[in-house]
Enzyme design. Structure first.
Site, PDB file in Angstrom:
ATOM      1  N   LYS A  55       0.813  -1.220   0.000  1.00  0.00           N
ATOM      2  CA  LYS A  55       0.000   0.000   0.000  1.00  0.00           C
ATOM      3  C   LYS A  55       0.845   1.268   0.000  1.00  0.00           C
ATOM      4  CE  LYS A  55      -4.247  -1.830   0.576  1.00  0.00           C
ATOM      5  NZ  LYS A  55      -5.419  -1.546  -0.260  1.00  0.00           N
ATOM      6  N   SER A 305       1.765  -9.724  -0.249  1.00  0.00           N
ATOM      7  CA  SER A 305       1.309  -8.329  -0.276  1.00  0.00           C
ATOM      8  C   SER A 305       1.537  -7.575   1.023  1.00  0.00           C
ATOM      9  CB  SER A 305      -0.174  -8.268  -0.654  1.00  0.00           C
ATOM     10  OG  SER A 305      -0.932  -9.072   0.234  1.00  0.00           O
TER      11      SER A 305
END
Length: 316
Positions: A55, A305
């Site tokens: 992110k 991730s």
């Protein structure tokens, strides 16, 4: 925020903008995990990214792409954790405020991370409607600029920079496996990969208990996310419309995995790779374990991730 999907030029521009703001994360492998899967598996370690998740890429691109006038009121978003922390960190780097609307039941470790980066947390009920309504009130009160967690072209372009690194690090790649929740990472990565290497298969991995992307892809129309339940708390968001359009054009398939398979993947990654992986980050490797016939004998990159989770509440 415009609803126009980014193009490849936006991804290369993002790479130039954030090059000194994020890490170029490593790709690692394990012979033992190759034996387990029957594939030549490499792991893109975004758990080693700033704020512990991919992110940071999209948030940095969005925050540092703002004009001075846009940035004057700070930034705001709603998030279950990783995007909120990333936006708070990027805002702190730019010297502006970050207002983060979080569901009251968000993991304590993720709330702590947002606060540590200077984010101003506003709690709400754990529904999408409550998140959006609370965010509207925050923006009305502060004049903050909204940076959506995934349905924002600047965020999508920032996430797509991951693919540019992967294609340099593993040039003879056959398959790239990416987790999907709201679709920001998947859409950015798929857009970049298919522009540069249309022969590379892009596979999405999604929890069975939050399978709106799988259903949407199969039916060819965006399907609602209804009461999702999965250990992968970072993948609870419903698929964004702008993201779905890109995914329809550039993703080859979406596979689902059970929570038990996610936990199995986590345990193997922790024990064999010696790296901390959160449930959402283990979903891509779980897809290799659950569907080995699709990957056997092929060179695969599975995206880890993120690595943010409560170490006092592990799933085993």
């Amino acid at each position: 925020m415009t609803e126009t999907a980014p193009d490849f030029a936006a991804i290369t521009a993002a790479q130039a903008r954030i090059r000194d703001l994020v890490h170029r994360t490593p790709v690692i492998s394990s012979g033992l995990l190759n034996e387990v899967t029957g594939a030549d598996v490499h792991f893109k370690c975004e758990n080693l990214q700033k704020v512990g998740a991919f992110k940071a890429r999209g948030a940095s691109n969005a925050v540092f792409g703002l004009t001075e006038a846009q940035a004057a009121g700070g930034v705001a978003t709603h998030s279950s954790g990783n995007h909120g922390a990333a936006l708070a960190q990027a805002a702190r780097e730019r010297g502006i405020a970050a207002h983060i609307v979080m569901p009251a039941n968000a993991p304590a470790v993720k709330k702590a991370a947002v606060a540590a980066y200077g984010g101003l947390i506003i709690e709400c009920e754990p529904t999408l409607a409550a998140r959006e309504q609370t965010l509207e009130r925050v923006v009305a009160a502060t004049g903050a600029h909204v940076v959506h967690p995934y349905a924002d072209p600047r965020v999508i372009a920032g996430q797509g920079t991951l693919a540019l690194e992967v294609l340099e690090q593993v040039p003879d790649l056959d398959v790239l496996v990416v987790p999907v929740g709201g679709g920001g990472l998947l859409s950015g990565v798929a857009l970049a990969v298919k522009h540069l290497r249309p022969d590379v298969e892009v596979v999405a991995a999604e929890p069975e208990g939050a399978d709106d992307a799988f259903r949407s892809f199969g039916l060819g129309a965006l399907q609602p996310s209804v009461a999702p339940r999965t250990i992968a708390d970072g993948l609870l968001a419903g698929l964004g419309a702008i993201n779905f359009g890109i995914i329809q054009r550039h993703v080859d398939t979406i596979l689902t995995v059970s929570d038990a398979e996610i936990v199995q993947a986590m345990r193997l990654q922790w024990s064999r790779l010696k790296t901390v992986v959160e449930p959402s980050g283990a979903v891509s490797f779980a897809a290799l374990l659950a569907h080995p016939e699709r990957f056997r004998g092929r060179r695969v990159v599975a995206v880890i991730s993120g690595g943010n989770l409560d170490l006092d509440n592990l799933p085993w």
